[in-house]
Design a protein around this motif. Structure first.
Motif, PDB file in Angstrom:
ATOM      1  N   VAL A 108     -19.174  17.279  -6.826  1.00  0.00           N
ATOM      2  CA  VAL A 108     -19.856  17.701  -5.604  1.00  0.00           C
ATOM      3  C   VAL A 108     -18.828  18.410  -4.732  1.00  0.00           C
ATOM      4  O   VAL A 108     -17.673  17.958  -4.623  1.00  0.00           O
ATOM      5  N   SER A 130     -28.490   4.798  -3.700  1.00  0.00           N
ATOM      6  CA  SER A 130     -29.676   5.664  -3.806  1.00  0.00           C
ATOM      7  C   SER A 130     -30.521   5.282  -5.015  1.00  0.00           C
ATOM      8  O   SER A 130     -31.760   5.220  -4.931  1.00  0.00           O
ATOM      9  N   LYS A 280     -28.797  13.943 -12.370  1.00  0.00           N
ATOM     10  CA  LYS A 280     -29.967  13.902 -11.490  1.00  0.00           C
ATOM     11  C   LYS A 280     -29.669  13.100 -10.231  1.00  0.00           C
ATOM     12  O   LYS A 280     -30.095  13.469  -9.124  1.00  0.00           O
ATOM     13  N   ARG A 282     -26.667  12.730  -8.958  1.00  0.00           N
ATOM     14  CA  ARG A 282     -25.750  13.594  -8.201  1.00  0.00           C
ATOM     15  C   ARG A 282     -26.531  14.587  -7.356  1.00  0.00           C
ATOM     16  O   ARG A 282     -26.259  14.793  -6.172  1.00  0.00           O
ATOM     17  N   ASP A 283     -27.554  15.201  -7.972  1.00  0.00           N
ATOM     18  CA  ASP A 283     -28.363  16.191  -7.258  1.00  0.00           C
ATOM     19  C   ASP A 283     -29.142  15.544  -6.108  1.00  0.00           C
ATOM     20  O   ASP A 283     -29.323  16.153  -5.046  1.00  0.00           O
ATOM     21  N   THR A 284     -29.599  14.307  -6.317  1.00  0.00           N
ATOM     22  CA  THR A 284     -30.288  13.574  -5.250  1.00  0.00           C
ATOM     23  C   THR A 284     -29.348  13.323  -4.080  1.00  0.00           C
ATOM     24  O   THR A 284     -29.732  13.477  -2.907  1.00  0.00           O
ATOM     25  N   VAL A 286     -26.713  15.150  -3.272  1.00  0.00           N
ATOM     26  CA  VAL A 286     -26.448  16.432  -2.620  1.00  0.00           C
ATOM     27  C   VAL A 286     -27.606  16.831  -1.715  1.00  0.00           C
ATOM     28  O   VAL A 286     -27.404  17.303  -0.586  1.00  0.00           O
ATOM     29  N   GLU A 287     -28.822  16.607  -2.189  1.00  0.00           N
ATOM     30  CA  GLU A 287     -30.005  17.029  -1.428  1.00  0.00           C
ATOM     31  C   GLU A 287     -30.270  16.151  -0.211  1.00  0.00           C
ATOM     32  O   GLU A 287     -30.563  16.650   0.879  1.00  0.00           O
ATOM     33  N   HIS A 288     -30.169  14.828  -0.396  1.00  0.00           N
ATOM     34  CA  HIS A 288     -30.631  13.911   0.648  1.00  0.00           C
ATOM     35  C   HIS A 288     -29.523  13.335   1.531  1.00  0.00           C
ATOM     36  O   HIS A 288     -29.784  12.991   2.688  1.00  0.00           O
ATOM     37  N   PRO A 291     -26.117  16.523   3.664  1.00  0.00           N
ATOM     38  CA  PRO A 291     -26.271  17.099   5.005  1.00  0.00           C
ATOM     39  C   PRO A 291     -26.022  16.072   6.115  1.00  0.00           C
ATOM     40  O   PRO A 291     -25.521  16.431   7.183  1.00  0.00           O
ATOM     41  N   GLN A 292     -26.349  14.813   5.836  1.00  0.00           N
ATOM     42  CA  GLN A 292     -26.179  13.792   6.864  1.00  0.00           C
ATOM     43  C   GLN A 292     -24.739  13.286   6.958  1.00  0.00           C
ATOM     44  O   GLN A 292     -24.351  12.713   7.968  1.00  0.00           O
TER      45      GLN A 292
END
Length: 332
Positions: A108, A130, A280, A282-284, A286-288, A291-292
């Motif tokens: 990431v 997560s 998958k 990892r992508d979760t 990055v997405e969720h 940003p926080q």
């Protein structure tokens, strides 16, 4: 290169030493990362003692989460990464070393807002939290959650995730008043219970007026099994991530709530998952979550940072069960 080895292949923290091993090479789809910091996890203690079943992809060197700089790539498939990129990542093993070979699917881009130490404390803990909360626990906004070992790094991450996802109530257990205060005042859980001085199951039953909790994330196992069933709500999920209290149930356990409450129990270990499953997750992340981290909504709580050479001291601190958050080692 320098790496942490274990004298005799297994043993106590005093068996840890600085070894010299060959620098890894990158296979197809992998990168070589020069490590700046790595995080300690409870599985490391078990691996050190020879009690953790390693996946076949894992090298002998411990460590699964890290931050660092990409030095080179193997053939093909390095996604949107470039040499010199600052990254954080998850690996099957090998992070207790100066360099690591790792699939780019598990890297990431490091947020500039996070330090090397904070970044090294993200991959294993936040991905595990997560997975437990959303993938296995199937948490939905408006539900309640119980995090055992509330001051552990995974639970600290999970509590923040649950709050952001709209939990109606978040409960936690811990073993000291200092940790209780941290959970309630710093993290804002609805109520935390001291398992050493309180009957946490009875307290939760009272707090929920007998309705129970929708999602329970447990690291303890046998000694909490009955209590978990007692506080489980109808159609609830219990996610088992550890066996700190043993794997053999005591006599007299009443499993009837499994039936009449329609409780689902599922265990999981992240490290043994295949690469595509981990990608998958990892992508979760990055997405969720990423940003926080950048806007400060999510915080990485680092208990203490040790130089690489003080790995024995770091392991002993983790074994003490007195920490609130991550223990990180750095290369200076």
């Amino acid at each position: 290169m320098r790496a942490i080895g274990i004298k005799g292949g297994k043993g106590p923290a005093t068996n840890l030493f600085i070894d010299q091993i060959a620098k890894p090479t990158a296979a197809e789809g992998q990168a070589i990362v020069k490590i700046r910091a790595f995080g300690l996890n409870r599985m490391d203690l078990l691996q050190r003692e020879g009690l953790y079943p390693l996946p076949p992809q894992a090298p002998p060197t411990m460590g699964v989460e890290f931050s660092g700089v990409i030095e080179s790539f193997g053939p093909d498939g390095h996604e949107d990464f470039n040499i010199g990129d600052e990254v954080l990542g998850l690996a099957y093993g090998g992070a207790y070393a100066e360099y690591i070979s790792v699939s780019t699917h598990m890297l990431v881009h490091k947020p500039q807002e996070l330090s090397w130490e904070e970044s090294a404390g993200v991959p294993e803990t936040w991905i595990t939290a997560s997975q437990a909360l959303f993938l296995i626990g199937e948490f939905q906004s408006g539900q309640s959650v119980l995090w055992h070992a509330g001051a552990s790094s995974v639970s600290i991450s999970g509590i923040q995730l649950a709050k952001a996802a709209g939990a109606k109530a978040i409960y936690a257990t811990a073993g000291s008043q200092e940790k209780i205060d941290f959970l309630e005042k710093e993290l804002g859980v609805t109520k935390a219970f001291n398992y050493k001085t309180q009957d946490w199951a009875a307290e939760i039953q009272s707090a929920t007026s007998g309705a129970g909790v929708d999602v329970i994330v447990d690291f303890i196992g046998a000694t909490y099994f009955q209590g978990n069933l007692d506080v489980a709500a109808r159609d609830s999920r219990i996610v088992l991530l550890g066996l700190m209290g043993g794997g053999k149930l005591p006599e007299g356990v009443n499993i009837a709530p499994l039936l009449y409450k329609r409780v689902r129990i599922e265990g999981s270990t992240l490290r043994s998952r295949d690469l595509e499953y981990q990608r998958k997750l990892r992508d979760t992340l990055v997405e969720h979550a990423l940003p926080q981290f950048c806007d400060g909504t999510f915080k990485v709580f680092v208990e203490k940072v040790f130089p690489f050479e003080k790995i024995e001291e770091a392991h002993k601190l983790l074994e003490s069960n007195t920490t609130k958050g991550k223990i990180i080692c750095v290369f200076e």
